[in-house]
Structures are given as C-alpha cells and as structure tokens.
Motif scaffolding. Structure first.
Motif, PDB file in Angstrom:
ATOM      1  N   GLU A 168      34.973  36.058  43.245  1.00 22.04           N
ATOM      2  CA  GLU A 168      35.105  34.608  43.379  1.00 22.04           C
ATOM      3  C   GLU A 168      35.134  33.931  42.007  1.00 22.04           C
ATOM      4  O   GLU A 168      35.872  32.952  41.808  1.00 22.04           O
ATOM      5  CB  GLU A 168      33.962  34.048  44.233  1.00 22.04           C
ATOM      6  N   LYS A 169      34.351  34.446  41.066  1.00 22.35           N
ATOM      7  CA  LYS A 169      34.374  33.881  39.714  1.00 22.35           C
ATOM      8  C   LYS A 169      35.740  34.091  39.065  1.00 22.35           C
ATOM      9  O   LYS A 169      36.255  33.210  38.385  1.00 22.35           O
ATOM     10  CB  LYS A 169      33.278  34.531  38.860  1.00 22.35           C
ATOM     11  N   MET A 170      36.315  35.288  39.270  1.00 27.01           N
ATOM     12  CA  MET A 170      37.639  35.548  38.713  1.00 27.01           C
ATOM     13  C   MET A 170      38.676  34.589  39.277  1.00 27.01           C
ATOM     14  O   MET A 170      39.497  34.031  38.542  1.00 27.01           O
ATOM     15  CB  MET A 170      38.057  36.992  38.988  1.00 27.01           C
ATOM     16  N   LYS A 171      38.627  34.371  40.580  1.00 27.64           N
ATOM     17  CA  LYS A 171      39.565  33.432  41.204  1.00 27.64           C
ATOM     18  C   LYS A 171      39.438  32.044  40.585  1.00 27.64           C
ATOM     19  O   LYS A 171      40.442  31.387  40.283  1.00 27.64           O
ATOM     20  CB  LYS A 171      39.315  33.355  42.707  1.00 27.64           C
ATOM     21  N   ALA A 172      38.197  31.606  40.400  1.00 31.60           N
ATOM     22  CA  ALA A 172      37.962  30.267  39.841  1.00 31.60           C
ATOM     23  C   ALA A 172      38.500  30.161  38.416  1.00 31.60           C
ATOM     24  O   ALA A 172      39.140  29.168  38.049  1.00 31.60           O
ATOM     25  CB  ALA A 172      36.477  29.936  39.878  1.00 31.60           C
ATOM     26  N   LYS A 173      38.257  31.191  37.601  1.00 36.54           N
ATOM     27  CA  LYS A 173      38.712  31.153  36.204  1.00 36.54           C
ATOM     28  C   LYS A 173      40.220  31.157  36.109  1.00 36.54           C
ATOM     29  O   LYS A 173      40.801  30.602  35.169  1.00 36.54           O
ATOM     30  CB  LYS A 173      38.129  32.329  35.437  1.00 36.54           C
ATOM     31  N   LEU A 174      40.891  31.807  37.073  1.00 36.35           N
ATOM     32  CA  LEU A 174      42.345  31.857  37.064  1.00 36.35           C
ATOM     33  C   LEU A 174      42.976  30.672  37.796  1.00 36.35           C
ATOM     34  O   LEU A 174      44.191  30.587  37.896  1.00 36.35           O
ATOM     35  CB  LEU A 174      42.824  33.168  37.696  1.00 36.35           C
TER      36      LEU A 174
END
Length: 345
Positions: free
Chosen positions: A337-343
């Motif tokens: 979920e953090k990766m999705k947010a950063k991208l």
C-alpha cells in the motif's frame, strides 16, 4: 527553500534524511544564510564508503569549494550547470548570502542511461507467502501496483536505462506469468528461465550459465529503486567489485527505554526511545558474470550466502548506498500500500 539549506553542525544522518525529503539530491551548507559549502548525495555516499560515521557533522563530508553565481550572473545558470554537470546552483549577493537556488529541472526527475546494454535478471520464482492471500491466486510478479503488475514496472524502469534484454527466473504459477507477458506488445526481449525445483535467490541464476558475459543487474521481483542506478553501475565497474549490493538507509526509533546493564547487575545507562540507523539489503545487485559460472548448476543457493562466500575468499563485495525513501518494497501487504501511494495510485 529551507528544504535545501543545512547548518554545519547538523549530522550527516540529518542531511541524508533531508535529502530524502527534498528529492533534490543536494543541500547547501550555510551560516546565517551565507554560503559555506555544498553537500550532495554523492558526497555522502563517498563518506559512507570510507566508513565515515553518520553522526559526524556535515562539514566532514561537504564540498567547501561549491559552484555558485553572483546575482548579476543569473543568466549563466543553465550554461554553468551543463558545464559542471550539476542540477542546482545557488545565487548569492555581494555578502555571499544565498538569495535563491536554481534547479536544472524542477518538475521531473531524470536519470542517465547505462553506457552498454546491461542485462537484467529478475528473481520471480518464489511463493510470495508474505503477500498471502493475494499470492494464493496470483504469483507475486503479477500483483498489480496501479495499472501494471510489479514485474512490468521493474522492466519498464530498466528499459528507461537502455536495458533491452531481460531474464525472468520463474517457478510458482509460471504459466500465468508467461501468458501475461506473451500477450504484451514488447519493445524489449524477455526470456523465461524455469526452475523445476526451488533453487533459492542464488541457485536460479545458475541456470544462466553461458548466457551472460558482462556485468548484469540482479533484482527481486517486488522492489523498485528510485535512484539513478547508472551511478551504481559506474561505481561497481570502477571499484572492481564482484558484486555490488544496493543498500538503503533505514531509520528506526525503538519505542521503549533501552537499559544497559553493568557486570554486577546495576544499571549502567538508560536511553529513552533511542534512534537506530542501519543499511539494509534492497534485493538489487550489480553482478559480474563470473558469479554465475562459479555456481553449481541447478543446485539451491541463497544469494546472501553466495556473497558471504566471496567475502571469506577475499573477493571484493561492496555496497551502493541510497536513501530510505529511494527504496520501494512491496514484499508485505502494508508495504504494498505504501508503494502504491508513493507511485501515485
């Protein structure tokens, strides 16, 4: 503009955190806004590689001959940045006070391209148990991050570096992975290497014997590196490393008071919620082809153990340090979920 200023008495660790936040890869060391030095991510990297203490003040790693322009020279900014291959330049007044900082490219991040066609090997054979229940249905390389599966994000990133030849080591649900990529209209070459039995993070590349003859990238199938990896490649070649591990700084605050006990059972010291900083393996490496040839064909091996063997044999194994925010890892559900947010998804 405070995001690019730092005082001399701040620690190098503080500087690393600030560079992560500002995404500019540079800070300007000042005293009452008077320019004293510059400090880039490259300066910090060189300090780390010399085993410098990250708690030392920034003045130990900074460049005290920074490039700058006077206010009347502002129109020379782009020409100067191109000449010295820098991305930012401070403009100072007659008292050396920084009036502004100009950036070569404010809106988009750019990185270079590898000087040669670097091949990329993606380790994609694992079960992905940490991402269960998603991986009960999809193999980890096909877990979507926004509009594309993670493996496609990885390939697209390295394609931007000029990479055109990819190997993907597959095992679990391999037919699904092959079917997905076979349907894509690709402008790169993707070869699948099939494990018939689990071979670990190192054993899989033994199946590439005779296929790779120069330095290649080895990467997990669940990470993205938001840093200019052409610099990592250049360092790998220049240093003569067999393997260069891309390592990310991690900062962690222990949420308890830490008690150190003396020899006679007395309390020696107490540190309340201390901060810890350490470098961790991102799962991305630059590797020389001799490593493949040294492996036993089709036998299980973990890549960290391969590294330890070379270290014991006195071979050069090094790191390329990056900031904490430059490593995106979707190996666990919360990190996905953090990766999705950063991208931006």
């Amino acid at each position: 503009m405070n995001e690019v200023y730092i005082e001399e008495d701040k620690s190098i660790l503080d500087a690393m955190k600030q560079i992560d936040r500002n995404a500019r890869k540079i800070l300007f060391v000042h005293e009452n806004r008077k320019l004293r030095a510059s400090l880039t991510d490259g300066d910090i990297r060189r300090w780390i590689l010399k085993k410098g203490d990250l708690r030392m003040p920034v003045r130990y790693a900074a460049n005290y001959c920074p490039i700058y322009l006077n206010e009347q020279q502002e129109d020379l900014a782009m020409r100067t940045m191109k000449k010295y291959q820098i991305d930012a330049i401070p403009i100072v007044d007659g008292d050396h006070v920084i009036k502004k900082v100009l950036f070569a490219n404010i809106l988009e991040k750019q990185h270079g391209r590898f000087e040669e066609d670097v091949q990329v090997v993606i380790m994609a054979g694992g079960l992905g148990t940490r991402l269960s229940p998603y991986t009960n249905i999809l193999p980890k390389p096909l877990i979507p991050v926004g509009d594309y599966p993670i493996a496609e994000h990885i390939i697209n990133r390295f394609f931007e570096y000029g990479c055109k030849q990819f190997y993907m080591i597959v095992n679990y649900k391999r037919n699904m992975i092959k079917a997905y990529f076979d349907e894509l209209d690709k402008n790169y070459e993707l070869n699948f290497v099939t494990e018939e039995k689990p071979l670990g993070t190192g054993g899989g590349i033994s199946l590439l014997k005779g296929k790779i003859d120069h330095t290649f990238v080895l990467t997990n199938c669940d990470i993205l590196i938001e840093d200019d990896l052409t610099k990592a490649y250049e360092q790998h070649v220049k240093s003569g490393n067999m393997i260069t591990m891309v390592c990310s700084l991690k900062n962690f605050t222990i949420p308890y008071g830490v008690v150190n006990i003396g020899k006679d059972g007395t309390i020696e010291s107490i540190r309340e919620k201390p901060d810890m900083s350490f470098f961790t393996n991102t799962g991305c490496y630059f590797v020389d082809p001799e490593v493949i040839e040294d492996l036993n064909y089709n036998e299980p091996a973990d890549f960290p153990m391969v590294i330890e063997k070379y270290m014991k044999d006195g071979k050069r194994v090094g790191i390329y340090p990056i900031g904490e925010e430059a490593w995106l890892d979707m190996g666990q559900l919360d990190e996905l979920e953090k990766m999705k947010a950063k991208l931006g998804y």
